[in-house]
Design a protein around this motif. Structure first.
Motif, mmCIF file in Angstrom:
data_model
loop_
_atom_site.group_PDB
_atom_site.id
_atom_site.type_symbol
_atom_site.label_atom_id
_atom_site.label_comp_id
_atom_site.label_asym_id
_atom_site.label_seq_id
_atom_site.Cartn_x
_atom_site.Cartn_y
_atom_site.Cartn_z
ATOM 1 N N SER A 1 51.086 87.291 48.877
ATOM 2 C CA SER A 1 50.143 86.364 49.514
ATOM 3 C C SER A 1 48.701 86.823 49.304
ATOM 4 C CB SER A 1 50.465 86.257 51.009
ATOM 5 O OG SER A 1 50.308 87.529 51.649
ATOM 6 N N ALA A 2 48.530 88.171 49.346
ATOM 7 C CA ALA A 2 47.173 88.694 49.115
ATOM 8 C C ALA A 2 46.724 88.416 47.682
ATOM 9 C CB ALA A 2 47.137 90.201 49.403
ATOM 10 N N GLN A 3 47.672 88.534 46.681
ATOM 11 C CA GLN A 3 47.308 88.219 45.296
ATOM 12 C C GLN A 3 46.902 86.759 45.151
ATOM 13 O OE1 GLN A 3 50.648 89.429 42.936
ATOM 14 N NE2 GLN A 3 49.622 91.286 42.242
ATOM 15 N N ILE A 4 47.686 85.878 45.760
ATOM 16 C CA ILE A 4 47.329 84.454 45.694
ATOM 17 C C ILE A 4 45.957 84.224 46.308
ATOM 18 C CG2 ILE A 4 47.990 82.161 46.516
ATOM 19 C CD1 ILE A 4 50.910 83.139 46.383
ATOM 20 N N GLN A 5 45.767 84.840 47.463
ATOM 21 C CA GLN A 5 44.474 84.692 48.125
ATOM 22 C C GLN A 5 43.358 85.287 47.268
ATOM 23 O OE1 GLN A 5 44.130 83.022 50.886
ATOM 24 N NE2 GLN A 5 41.924 83.296 51.073
ATOM 25 N N LEU A 6 43.685 86.459 46.601
ATOM 26 C CA LEU A 6 42.681 87.110 45.756
ATOM 27 C C LEU A 6 42.344 86.220 44.549
ATOM 28 C CD1 LEU A 6 40.977 89.601 45.126
ATOM 29 C CD2 LEU A 6 42.953 90.552 43.920
ATOM 30 N N ALA A 7 43.382 85.588 43.949
ATOM 31 C CA ALA A 7 43.117 84.691 42.818
ATOM 32 C C ALA A 7 42.212 83.538 43.241
ATOM 33 C CB ALA A 7 44.438 84.156 42.260
ATOM 34 N N LYS A 8 42.532 82.960 44.424
ATOM 35 C CA LYS A 8 41.675 81.882 44.913
ATOM 36 C C LYS A 8 40.256 82.379 45.135
ATOM 37 C CE LYS A 8 45.361 79.253 47.212
ATOM 38 N NZ LYS A 8 45.850 78.760 48.515
ATOM 39 N N GLU A 9 40.177 83.585 45.755
ATOM 40 C CA GLU A 9 38.841 84.124 46.011
ATOM 41 C C GLU A 9 38.110 84.424 44.705
ATOM 42 O OE1 GLU A 9 39.383 87.472 48.490
ATOM 43 O OE2 GLU A 9 39.843 86.331 50.314
ATOM 44 N N GLN A 10 38.879 84.946 43.657
ATOM 45 C CA GLN A 10 38.239 85.219 42.372
ATOM 46 C C GLN A 10 37.748 83.926 41.719
ATOM 47 O OE1 GLN A 10 41.057 87.408 40.072
ATOM 48 N NE2 GLN A 10 40.486 89.392 40.944
ATOM 49 N N THR A 11 38.603 82.858 41.802
ATOM 50 C CA THR A 11 38.162 81.575 41.249
ATOM 51 C C THR A 11 36.895 81.090 41.942
ATOM 52 O OG1 THR A 11 40.476 81.064 40.809
ATOM 53 C CG2 THR A 11 38.916 79.237 40.743
ATOM 54 N N GLU A 12 36.937 81.185 43.300
ATOM 55 C CA GLU A 12 35.743 80.771 44.031
ATOM 56 C C GLU A 12 34.556 81.664 43.692
ATOM 57 O OE1 GLU A 12 36.931 80.931 48.067
ATOM 58 O OE2 GLU A 12 38.191 79.131 47.994
ATOM 59 N N LYS A 13 34.892 82.970 43.482
ATOM 60 C CA LYS A 13 33.815 83.909 43.150
ATOM 61 C C LYS A 13 33.224 83.581 41.772
ATOM 62 C CE LYS A 13 32.851 88.858 42.758
ATOM 63 N NZ LYS A 13 33.442 90.200 42.817
ATOM 64 N N LEU A 14 34.124 83.269 40.788
ATOM 65 C CA LEU A 14 33.627 82.905 39.456
ATOM 66 C C LEU A 14 32.771 81.643 39.512
ATOM 67 C CD1 LEU A 14 36.792 83.577 37.255
ATOM 68 C CD2 LEU A 14 34.671 84.900 37.324
ATOM 69 N N ALA A 15 33.278 80.653 40.296
ATOM 70 C CA ALA A 15 32.479 79.436 40.436
ATOM 71 C C ALA A 15 31.127 79.740 41.082
ATOM 72 C CB ALA A 15 33.252 78.405 41.271
ATOM 73 N N ALA A 16 31.190 80.608 42.116
ATOM 74 C CA ALA A 16 29.935 80.973 42.771
ATOM 75 C C ALA A 16 29.022 81.739 41.808
ATOM 76 C CB ALA A 16 30.230 81.817 44.020
ATOM 77 N N ASN A 17 29.666 82.647 40.978
ATOM 78 C CA ASN A 17 28.864 83.394 40.010
ATOM 79 C C ASN A 17 28.242 82.455 38.984
ATOM 80 O OD1 ASN A 17 29.292 85.921 41.152
ATOM 81 N ND2 ASN A 17 31.206 86.241 40.006
ATOM 82 N N ASP A 18 29.066 81.461 38.516
ATOM 83 C CA ASP A 18 28.518 80.500 37.548
ATOM 84 C C ASP A 18 27.340 79.743 38.152
ATOM 85 O OD1 ASP A 18 30.366 81.260 35.734
ATOM 86 O OD2 ASP A 18 31.805 79.686 36.253
#
Length: 774
Positions: free
Chosen positions: A158-175
């Motif tokens: 569950s933490a990996q799934i949450q981390l992937a979502k957070e990374q996607t959101e982080k990449l979008a935020a970084n972009d």
């Protein structure tokens, strides 16, 4: 137990000694080292040995070692006198006391060992019980840990799934953050630039008053220069008008020459007919003459025979007349002989008359033959004159055609149009021979001769005019002659692009590459290379030296592949995607660069032929219902030319791009499935992007979508820059391809109407810095 030791027999004494030795050995085997005797002043070195008990000992604390026991047992009592029993008894008692002390020490030691053994047994039982308890607790803890690990795994997933979502959101935020930073940097740069420009403007404003006079002078010079430019422009316009007038005059002269050639050809054909008739008449006369000569010869022979017979008969007559006087009986015979002679004389006269008439006929035939020979010579000279006039007219026609082409090319270059050649391939075995006459025709008018093509679809005629139209029986050499001057421009420092467009199976690859192994059917690419290498060799006498570099690539499914790469994995993988990323870049001078692309230096056309064979083996081909070997990618051959003249130090840089585009096809006709379907979709998409670019260029729109495909982005300098560009539109003649042929011709007409700009020659002088006005 040892009180009766003195009364023991020697055997029993030995037994006691052996017992003591065994006890000492057991003590040493039990790893309990006894301390040395006190007399030695030593201490026990074994940490597990317990101190010996000295309770009840009359000698105080005494410890024995193995050496002491052995020494005690092996000790021999010495006596001063053999018969002094008292001394003997005292010594024996002393010895027995020491033995008792040793035995008591062993007994105490044995008790200590037994106590220690019992203690160790209790400790072992306690440890075993403790171990069992520990194992039970470990099992319980292991079960608990397994449950905890299972929960942790679930939590980790569950933490990996949450981390992937957070990374996607982080990449979008970084972009978004990067875009904001870029925008902010752009604004800051613009602000800094405006600030600098403001400072410069202020500085220029301060110095403007000082430069007003110089600017006024410069303005006057510029006005004069502008007037000279206007004069030069008007002169160029006049030259252009003169060129147009020259073209018109050339067209009129060409029309007159063509008509004159037609008339001369008619006269030539009539004279040839007359000549043939004269030759036939002369042959008849010669045959008659030969017959007459033979008849005269036979008549002469018969006349000679008749003369001989007459002489013979005359001699006989004379003899008979001489004998007549003697023999009167032979009068009748003589009369018969005279009648025979007279008849033979009449025959001789007739033969002589026939001979005279034959001689007259022979003389008349000789005169007729002489007259015919004179007439033949005159006609032959007339034919020679007509041939020379026809050759002169053809030379004038060729020169006029060259001048027309040169002026036409000059006008096209000034306009910046893309030149278009149309080539119709011949019918293949198995195709309907009557279809070409029904669907494709060529205008016969002088204005459209060699430049027009008519296509009939559904009883409707569609007419097109291009720079050149090649009929099906045109050879590869004739096609190359039309583009040879364009190839020469690459050596002169121009960028040249030639590409073939058309449906699958229309002959594009044959036009560009030719038929392997057949010298007569070599394509444009091998012939261009041969011309460039021959011209380079001939220009060496003028001080020119050229360096040539070759690169070859293909665009397969919107992916660039390096066809000259020695790494097979870099050329093609199982899924059709190249692991290397070849990025396309255009510099400020309009030059195109492809990252990680193999570029090789070449010295001869043989090297390039070898590289072409290597690239052809690596190129993607496939079988469809329309073509047995269909090219499934766009092939791009690039030759970079760098030349320098050692005498003038002039440098030129030219580029020759030869492109074989993949053919457009309809899925309903090609029957493509699987990988072929993906390839067809990618090919049609890139060709559709090419059509969008041509449409935007034709309308002169501000935005041209070059980046919609790799093909159009690669061709951007050729379609929208300062390049000399030529397109071959290839047409299939069978009636089943009429729809695709019409689409290709319409696209070619739009391409021919595009203006891409005036070609610019890339030259420079590396000699001296030149001064310029202003």
């Amino acid at each position: 137990m040892f009180t009766g030791f003195l009364s023991f027999s020697p055997n029993k004494k030995r037994t006691v000694i052996l017992f003591l030795v065994m006890v000492g050995a057991m003590a040493n085997n039990g790893r309990i080292r006894s301390a040395f005797p006190v007399t030695n002043g030593s201490k026990d070195l074994t940490p597990n040995s317990a101190p010996a008990s000295t309770a009840g000992s009359e000698y105080g604390p005494v410890e024995f070692s193995r050496e002491d026991v052995e020494a005690l047992l092996n000790e021999r009592i010495k006596y001063k006198s053999k018969f002094n029993y008292k001394e003997r008894c005292e010594n024996m008692m002393e010895y027995i006391k020491r033995l008792r002390l040793c035995i008591r020490w062993f007994q105490e030691l044995e008790l200590d060992y037994a106590f220690e053994q019992e203690k160790l047994k209790n400790a072992l039982e306690m440890n075993e019980k403790h171990c069992a308890d520990m194992e039970t607790s470990l099992r319980n803890k292991e079960e608990e840990l397994n449950m905890i690990i299972e929960e942790l795994r679930k939590n980790f997933e569950s933490a990996q799934i949450q981390l992937a979502k957070e990374q996607t959101e982080k990449l979008a935020a970084n972009d978004s953050l990067g875009k904001e930073k870029e925008a902010r940097l752009a604004v800051e740069k613009a602000q800094a630039g405006l600030t600098e420009e403001l400072g410069k403007a202020q500085g220029e404003l301060q110095t403007a008053n000082q430069r007003i006079q110089s600017v006024n002078d410069m303005y006057k010079l510029l006005q004069e220069y502008n007037s000279s430019l206007q004069l030069y422009n008007s002169k160029l316009q006049g030259d252009l008008d003169e060129a147009h007038e020259t073209i018109k005059r050339g067209e009129k002269e060409r029309t007159a020459i063509v008509e004159n050639i037609g008339n001369l050809k008619g006269q030539f054909s009539a004279l040839q007919d007359q000549l043939a008739a004269s030759k036939a008449c002369q042959d008849d006369i010669m045959k008659q003459k030969a017959e007459l000569v033979n008849e005269v010869a036979s008549l002469k022979v018969e006349l000679q025979q008749a003369k001989d017979e007459r002489d013979h008969h005359l001699t006989e007559l004379k003899t008979f007349q001489a004998e007549a006087a003697k023999y009167n009986d032979f009068k009748d015979t003589i009369a018969e002989l005279e009648a025979t002679c007279s008849s033979q004389s009449s025959q001789i006269r007739e033969l002589q008359d026939q001979l005279v008439s034959s001689d007259r006929q022979l003389q008349m035939s000789d005169l007729t033959t002489f007259e015919k020979m004179n007439e033949f010579e005159e006609q032959k000279q007339t034919i020679i004159d007509l041939k020379s006039r026809v050759e002169e007219a053809e030379l004038k026609f060729v020169e006029g055609e060259k001048l027309r082409k040169k002026l036409h090319n000059t006008i096209l270059e000034l306009k910046g149009n893309i030149r278009v050649f149309c080539r119709v391939r011949p019918l293949l075995p198995g195709e309907n021979n009557g279809d070409e006459g029904k669907t494709i025709s060529y205008p016969a008018s002088l204005e459209l001769l060699g430049r027009g093509i008519d296509l009939i679809q559904n009883a409707q005629k569609h007419s097109f005019t291009f720079d050149k139209v090649f009929v099906p029986n045109t050879s590869q050499e004739d096609v190359f002659i039309e583009i040879s001057q364009l190839v020469q421009s690459a050596l002169d420092g121009y960028k040249v692009c030639i590409f073939a467009y058309g449906q699958t199976g229309s002959g594009k690859t044959y036009t560009m590459m030719g038929k392997p192994g057949n010298v007569e059917e070599k394509g444009l690419i091998p012939r261009c290379l041969e011309q460039i290498f021959e011209t380079r060799q001939s220009l060496r006498s003028q001080g020119w030296k050229y360096e040539l570099q070759v690169s070859m690539l293909e665009i397969y499914n919107e992916t660039i592949r390096d066809l000259l790469s020695t790494n097979k994995e870099a050329v093609r993988t199982d899924n059709g995607v190249s692991p290397q990323k070849h990025a396309i870049k255009h510099d400020a001078h309009g030059n195109t660069h492809v990252a990680e692309l193999t570029i090789l230096d070449v010295k001869s056309s043989r090297e390039v032929s070898f590289l072409l064979d290597h690239a052809a083996r690596n190129r993607s081909v496939g079988k469809t219902q329309m073509n047995e070997q269909s090219s499934r990618s766009h092939f791009v051959f690039t030759l970079r030319i760098s030349g320098v003249n050692e005498s003038t130090e002039q440098q030129v840089q030219g580029v020759l791009n030869l492109i074989d585009l993949a053919g457009s096809e309809r899925l309903s006709k090609s029957g493509s499935t699987g990988d072929r379907l993906k390839e067809t979709q990618a090919i049609n998409k890139s060709l559709s992007s090419l059509g969008d670019v041509i449409f935007a260029l034709g309308k002169k729109e501000d935005h041209v979508p070059f980046r919609n495909s790799k093909l159009t982005y690669l061709l951007q300098p050729c379609l929208g820059g300062d390049s000399k560009t030529l397109m071959f539109v290839n047409i299939a003649p069978e009636s089943s391809s009429t729809g695709e042929s019409l689409c290709s011709l319409r696209f070619a007409a739009r391409v021919n109407a595009c203006e891409i700009g005036t070609p610019r020659r890339q030259t420079n002088i590396k000699q001296l810095d030149r001064l310029s006005l202003g």
